[in-house]
Design an enzyme around this catalytic site. Structure first.
Site, PDB file in Angstrom:
ATOM      1  N   CYS A  87       3.874  -9.579 -12.913  1.00 51.33           N
ATOM      2  CA  CYS A  87       4.769 -10.794 -13.006  1.00 51.33           C
ATOM      3  C   CYS A  87       4.583 -11.810 -12.025  1.00 51.33           C
ATOM      4  O   CYS A  87       4.625 -12.897 -12.184  1.00 51.33           O
ATOM      5  CB  CYS A  87       6.221 -10.485 -13.138  1.00 51.33           C
ATOM      6  SG  CYS A  87       6.600  -9.476 -11.341  1.00 51.33           S
ATOM      7  N   HIS A 163      11.717  -8.852  -9.648  1.00 57.74           N
ATOM      8  CA  HIS A 163      10.932  -9.592 -10.877  1.00 57.74           C
ATOM      9  C   HIS A 163      10.518 -11.028 -10.322  1.00 57.74           C
ATOM     10  O   HIS A 163      11.645 -11.538  -9.748  1.00 57.74           O
ATOM     11  CB  HIS A 163      11.667  -9.527 -11.937  1.00 57.74           C
ATOM     12  CG  HIS A 163      10.973 -10.178 -13.334  1.00 57.74           C
ATOM     13  ND1 HIS A 163       9.625  -9.895 -13.597  1.00 57.74           N
ATOM     14  CD2 HIS A 163      11.419 -11.162 -14.252  1.00 57.74           C
ATOM     15  CE1 HIS A 163       9.133 -10.426 -14.759  1.00 57.74           C
ATOM     16  NE2 HIS A 163      10.237 -11.441 -15.153  1.00 57.74           N
TER      17      HIS A 163
END
Length: 322
Positions: A87, A163
């Site tokens: 990510c 994230h």
């Protein structure tokens, strides 16, 4: 088509992200950490091309705006995340490939990736990105040296997942680029003469307020034009003005001195980033073993361990900075 190879975890650090971008071959851009989201912090960083936001991942969090699934995907680079731990790289690449500012030079690898994959759907773009050997090698070059290796058969204690997502203006609207979604999240238009950062500030604050009171596991960074390049450009303009207009005022000389100081600071900062990366990748295990042996022989190891336990108990759990 399968994504090949493992991807390491990347530390949320402006030096790591800046070096990652340069490993991709991109120029004219760097990453700066933000300690607040107030307007004042952006004054010395403009132009700001995008924001990188790290947060504790909530599996069932609803999107804070409509997800784009129309023909805008033909013009917005959005890649679906198809592998773990990617990510950070996907967020940075998404910001870079959607940036049209003249300061930003994507370089041959990212230019080729964009030209090759823009006709694909988001999932195929994600697969294409994850199969790029150059990008994966750049990503994994940022790995932090593991001091200890753990048996994968041992039970793993549950840990929170974090994230990265990106925010940026594209064609007069603010979008959130989250590879775990099906498409970009549209956060609405930027009205004429409005700074896009004014639109994104309440969005990020609202997202942070979703979490329980006292949660401070957030990190925010800005993708900005290369600061040294900006200062060198300003310095050249001032020197030309002095030469052409035969100016020699204290104000101009002071500005020239200030810019030279900023350029020197950027050189020092980049050298520090490289030094920190070398330390992250260095194997300290032989040194640690020898040190422990010496401390044990001198009967100092047990008292040091006890003092460390006491300090740890007083401090409580370690948390990331806001």
């Amino acid at each position: 088509m399968e994504s090949g190879g493992d991807w390491c975890l990347i530390e949320s650090d402006p030096g790591v992200f800046t070096q990652l971008i340069r490993k991709f071959g991109a120029k004219g851009v760097q990453v700066e950490e933000l300690w607040t989201i107030d307007d004042t912090i952006f004054e010395n960083l403009r132009p700001v091309h995008g924001l990188i936001f790290l947060f504790k991942y909530l599996q069932y969090e609803e999107p804070s705006g409509p997800i784009v699934n129309d023909d805008r995907l033909d013009k917005i680079y959005f890649a679906k995340q198809v592998i773990n731990n990617a990510c950070a790289t996907q967020t940075v690449i998404s910001l870079l490939l959607n940036c049209t500012h003249t300061d930003v030079d994507l370089g041959p690898e990212l230019t080729k990736l964009k030209e090759f994959s823009m006709s694909f759907d988001p999932k195929m773009r994600g697969l294409t990105l994850s199969n790029s050997q150059t990008i994966r090698a750049a990503h994994n070059s940022m790995v932090q040296q593991a001091v200890f290796e753990f048996d994968p058969k041992m039970p793993v204690k549950y840990e929170d997942s974090y994230h990265f997502v990106g925010y940026m203006p594209i064609n007069g609207r603010v979008y959130e680029l989250d590879g775990l979604r099906e498409g970009p999240i549209d956060h609405g238009p930027i009205i004429p003469e409005q700074d896009w950062l004014e639109v994104v500030q309440p969005i990020i604050m609202k997202r942070m307020n979703v979490y329980t009171e006292g949660e401070i596991h957030f990190n925010l960074m800005a993708l900005v034009s290369d600061r040294k390049m900006i200062y060198e450009r300003q310095l050249k303009r001032h020197l030309n003005e002095v030469q052409m207009l035969d100016m020699d005022t204290d104000e101009v000389e002071g500005e020239i001195a200030r810019l030279r100081m900023f350029i020197e600071y950027e050189d020092i900062k980049m050298a520090r980033y490289q030094q920190e990366m070398a330390r992250r990748r260095h194997n300290y295990m032989p040194f640690i073993i020898v040190l422990l042996q010496i401390l044990a022989e001198e009967k100092k190891l047990t008292p040091i361990l006890e003092r460390a336990k006491e300090r740890s108990a007083k401090k409580g759990p370690k948390k990331l900075k806001v």
